[in-house]
Design a protein around this motif. Structure first.
Motif, PDB file in Angstrom:
ATOM      1  N   VAL A  31      29.003  56.508  50.124  1.00  0.00           N
ATOM      2  CA  VAL A  31      30.317  56.191  49.589  1.00  0.00           C
ATOM      3  C   VAL A  31      30.800  54.911  50.258  1.00  0.00           C
ATOM      4  N   GLU A  32      31.203  53.952  49.448  1.00  0.00           N
ATOM      5  CA  GLU A  32      31.738  52.690  49.943  1.00  0.00           C
ATOM      6  C   GLU A  32      33.012  52.372  49.190  1.00  0.00           C
ATOM      7  N   VAL A  33      33.789  51.461  49.731  1.00  0.00           N
ATOM      8  CA  VAL A  33      34.933  50.927  49.010  1.00  0.00           C
ATOM      9  C   VAL A  33      34.650  49.434  48.843  1.00  0.00           C
ATOM     10  N   ILE A  34      34.473  49.025  47.593  1.00  0.00           N
ATOM     11  CA  ILE A  34      34.105  47.644  47.286  1.00  0.00           C
ATOM     12  C   ILE A  34      35.029  47.132  46.203  1.00  0.00           C
ATOM     13  N   GLU A  35      35.677  46.020  46.490  1.00  0.00           N
ATOM     14  CA  GLU A  35      36.615  45.394  45.558  1.00  0.00           C
ATOM     15  C   GLU A  35      37.653  46.405  45.058  1.00  0.00           C
ATOM     16  N   GLY A  36      38.130  47.234  45.984  1.00  0.00           N
ATOM     17  CA  GLY A  36      39.206  48.165  45.673  1.00  0.00           C
ATOM     18  C   GLY A  36      38.787  49.458  45.004  1.00  0.00           C
ATOM     19  N   LEU A  37      37.500  49.643  44.773  1.00  0.00           N
ATOM     20  CA  LEU A  37      37.016  50.844  44.104  1.00  0.00           C
ATOM     21  C   LEU A  37      36.162  51.686  45.042  1.00  0.00           C
ATOM     22  N   ILE A  38      36.408  52.996  45.055  1.00  0.00           N
ATOM     23  CA  ILE A  38      35.512  53.886  45.783  1.00  0.00           C
ATOM     24  C   ILE A  38      34.240  53.980  44.959  1.00  0.00           C
ATOM     25  N   THR A  39      33.127  53.620  45.581  1.00  0.00           N
ATOM     26  CA  THR A  39      31.851  53.507  44.897  1.00  0.00           C
ATOM     27  C   THR A  39      30.867  54.506  45.484  1.00  0.00           C
ATOM     28  N   VAL A  40      30.250  55.309  44.635  1.00  0.00           N
ATOM     29  CA  VAL A  40      29.229  56.259  45.062  1.00  0.00           C
ATOM     30  C   VAL A  40      27.890  55.738  44.565  1.00  0.00           C
ATOM     31  N   THR A  41      26.968  55.547  45.507  1.00  0.00           N
ATOM     32  CA  THR A  41      25.653  55.030  45.164  1.00  0.00           C
ATOM     33  C   THR A  41      24.643  56.156  45.267  1.00  0.00           C
ATOM     34  N   PRO A  42      23.796  56.306  44.252  1.00  0.00           N
ATOM     35  CA  PRO A  42      22.820  57.393  44.285  1.00  0.00           C
ATOM     36  C   PRO A  42      21.804  57.223  45.416  1.00  0.00           C
ATOM     37  N   ILE A  83      35.111  49.171  52.704  1.00  0.00           N
ATOM     38  CA  ILE A  83      34.223  49.877  53.623  1.00  0.00           C
ATOM     39  C   ILE A  83      32.816  49.720  53.056  1.00  0.00           C
ATOM     40  N   HIS A  84      31.944  49.101  53.842  1.00  0.00           N
ATOM     41  CA  HIS A  84      30.561  48.888  53.423  1.00  0.00           C
ATOM     42  C   HIS A  84      29.645  49.774  54.267  1.00  0.00           C
ATOM     43  N   VAL A  85      28.581  50.235  53.663  1.00  0.00           N
ATOM     44  CA  VAL A  85      27.568  51.004  54.375  1.00  0.00           C
ATOM     45  C   VAL A  85      26.248  50.248  54.207  1.00  0.00           C
ATOM     46  N   PRO A  86      25.992  49.268  55.084  1.00  0.00           N
ATOM     47  CA  PRO A  86      24.782  48.458  54.927  1.00  0.00           C
ATOM     48  C   PRO A  86      23.512  49.250  55.193  1.00  0.00           C
ATOM     49  N   ASP A  87      22.414  48.750  54.651  1.00  0.00           N
ATOM     50  CA  ASP A  87      21.128  49.395  54.879  1.00  0.00           C
ATOM     51  C   ASP A  87      20.695  49.267  56.333  1.00  0.00           C
ATOM     52  N   LEU A  88      21.100  48.185  56.981  1.00  0.00           N
ATOM     53  CA  LEU A  88      20.770  47.959  58.382  1.00  0.00           C
ATOM     54  C   LEU A  88      21.842  47.074  58.984  1.00  0.00           C
ATOM     55  N   VAL A  89      22.263  47.397  60.207  1.00  0.00           N
ATOM     56  CA  VAL A  89      23.276  46.583  60.870  1.00  0.00           C
ATOM     57  C   VAL A  89      22.995  46.571  62.372  1.00  0.00           C
ATOM     58  N   VAL A  90      23.161  45.411  62.978  1.00  0.00           N
ATOM     59  CA  VAL A  90      23.035  45.265  64.425  1.00  0.00           C
ATOM     60  C   VAL A  90      24.436  45.071  64.978  1.00  0.00           C
ATOM     61  N   VAL A  91      24.868  46.006  65.833  1.00  0.00           N
ATOM     62  CA  VAL A  91      26.198  45.933  66.450  1.00  0.00           C
ATOM     63  C   VAL A  91      26.092  46.335  67.914  1.00  0.00           C
ATOM     64  N   ALA A 121      22.749  45.847  43.065  1.00  0.00           N
ATOM     65  CA  ALA A 121      22.453  44.408  43.083  1.00  0.00           C
ATOM     66  C   ALA A 121      23.704  43.537  43.033  1.00  0.00           C
ATOM     67  N   HIS A 122      24.609  43.800  42.099  1.00  0.00           N
ATOM     68  CA  HIS A 122      25.805  42.958  41.991  1.00  0.00           C
ATOM     69  C   HIS A 122      26.620  43.002  43.276  1.00  0.00           C
ATOM     70  N   ASN A 123      26.893  44.192  43.775  1.00  0.00           N
ATOM     71  CA  ASN A 123      27.698  44.304  44.992  1.00  0.00           C
ATOM     72  C   ASN A 123      27.010  43.658  46.185  1.00  0.00           C
ATOM     73  N   ASP A 124      25.700  43.878  46.345  1.00  0.00           N
ATOM     74  CA  ASP A 124      24.980  43.308  47.480  1.00  0.00           C
ATOM     75  C   ASP A 124      24.960  41.784  47.427  1.00  0.00           C
ATOM     76  N   ARG A 125      24.779  41.230  46.241  1.00  0.00           N
ATOM     77  CA  ARG A 125      24.684  39.764  46.097  1.00  0.00           C
ATOM     78  C   ARG A 125      26.037  39.073  46.168  1.00  0.00           C
ATOM     79  N   LYS A 126      27.082  39.709  45.685  1.00  0.00           N
ATOM     80  CA  LYS A 126      28.384  39.038  45.572  1.00  0.00           C
ATOM     81  C   LYS A 126      29.449  39.632  46.496  1.00  0.00           C
ATOM     82  N   ALA A 127      29.931  40.829  46.170  1.00  0.00           N
ATOM     83  CA  ALA A 127      31.091  41.404  46.862  1.00  0.00           C
ATOM     84  C   ALA A 127      30.827  41.640  48.342  1.00  0.00           C
ATOM     85  N   LYS A 128      29.688  42.252  48.658  1.00  0.00           N
ATOM     86  CA  LYS A 128      29.403  42.523  50.066  1.00  0.00           C
ATOM     87  C   LYS A 128      29.136  41.229  50.829  1.00  0.00           C
ATOM     88  N   ALA A 129      28.439  40.295  50.215  1.00  0.00           N
ATOM     89  CA  ALA A 129      28.199  39.002  50.867  1.00  0.00           C
ATOM     90  C   ALA A 129      29.530  38.338  51.218  1.00  0.00           C
TER      91      ALA A 129
END
Length: 194
Positions: A31-42, A83-91, A121-129
């Motif tokens: 579950v992420e929040v992207i561009e104001g929408l709660i988004t559920v990714t399979p 709120i983004h849930v990346p596939d991998l993050v270094v923190v 694809a759209h979110n990863d390439r545009k909104a999340k970037a």
């Protein structure tokens, strides 16, 4: 303060986080929040996980002390109310020990990686970037097996506003070089295309 089925929050951000935490989804979905929408990714395909694991395995050899490497860690992007849930993050490991039990600030990340799918694809390439750039994440690695011109890998850096500069771009099968503090060459010939 919770009152029945809604929350009376001190801020729009608090309300958003409350809604995100309350979202009930099937196991394995994110579950992420992207561009104001709660988004559920399979649930992601095995190839997606293989790519993340290949990069993660290589990064373990080079990440500086005090940094942690995490898959699917929820990250807060408050200026964009996302709120983004990346596939991998270094923190920094300290980020997980202090503050919210469910979120870390993406602005603390040194590197974020997303692996696209047809659903993301759209979110990863545009909104999340845009979100990662605006938060000041220095490096964004986009592994794009479903790119229109064939599977590709793009390393973005030098964030300015909500945009990155392309540091390196290559096709699957080639090597991609990560700069300091990682100084790593990743052989993408290991990445599955399907």
């Amino acid at each position: 303060m919770i009152d029945g089925d809604y929350i009376q929050a001190d801020s729009e951000w608090d309300e958003l986080v409350w809604g995100w935490k309350q979202t009930d989804v099937p196991k394995g979905c994110k579950v992420e929040v992207i561009e104001g929408l709660i988004t559920v990714t399979p649930y992601t395909a095995c190839a997606h996980h293989v790519i993340a694991e290949c990069v993660q395995r290589r990064l373990y050899d080079v990440i500086p002390p005090g940094l942690g490497l995490y898959q699917r860690l929820a990250t807060a992007v408050p200026p964009r109310l996302e709120i983004h849930v990346p596939d991998l993050v270094v923190v920094p490991q300290e980020e997980l020990r202090n503050g919210d039990d469910h979120l870390v600030s993406v602005s603390a990340a040194g590197l974020v990686m997303e692996v696209t799918s047809n659903a993301t694809a759209h979110n990863d390439r545009k909104a999340k970037a845009a979100g990662y750039a605006e938060a000041g994440v220095p490096l964004y690695l986009l592994v794009d097996p479903v790119a229109p011109d064939g599977p590709a890998i793009t390393l973005y850096g030098e964030p300015r506003g909500d945009a990155y500069r392309v540091l390196r771009a290559t096709a699957f099968g080639d090597r991609i070089e990560l700069p300091e503090p990682f100084r790593l060459s990743i052989d993408s010939s290991e990445f599955p295309v399907g």
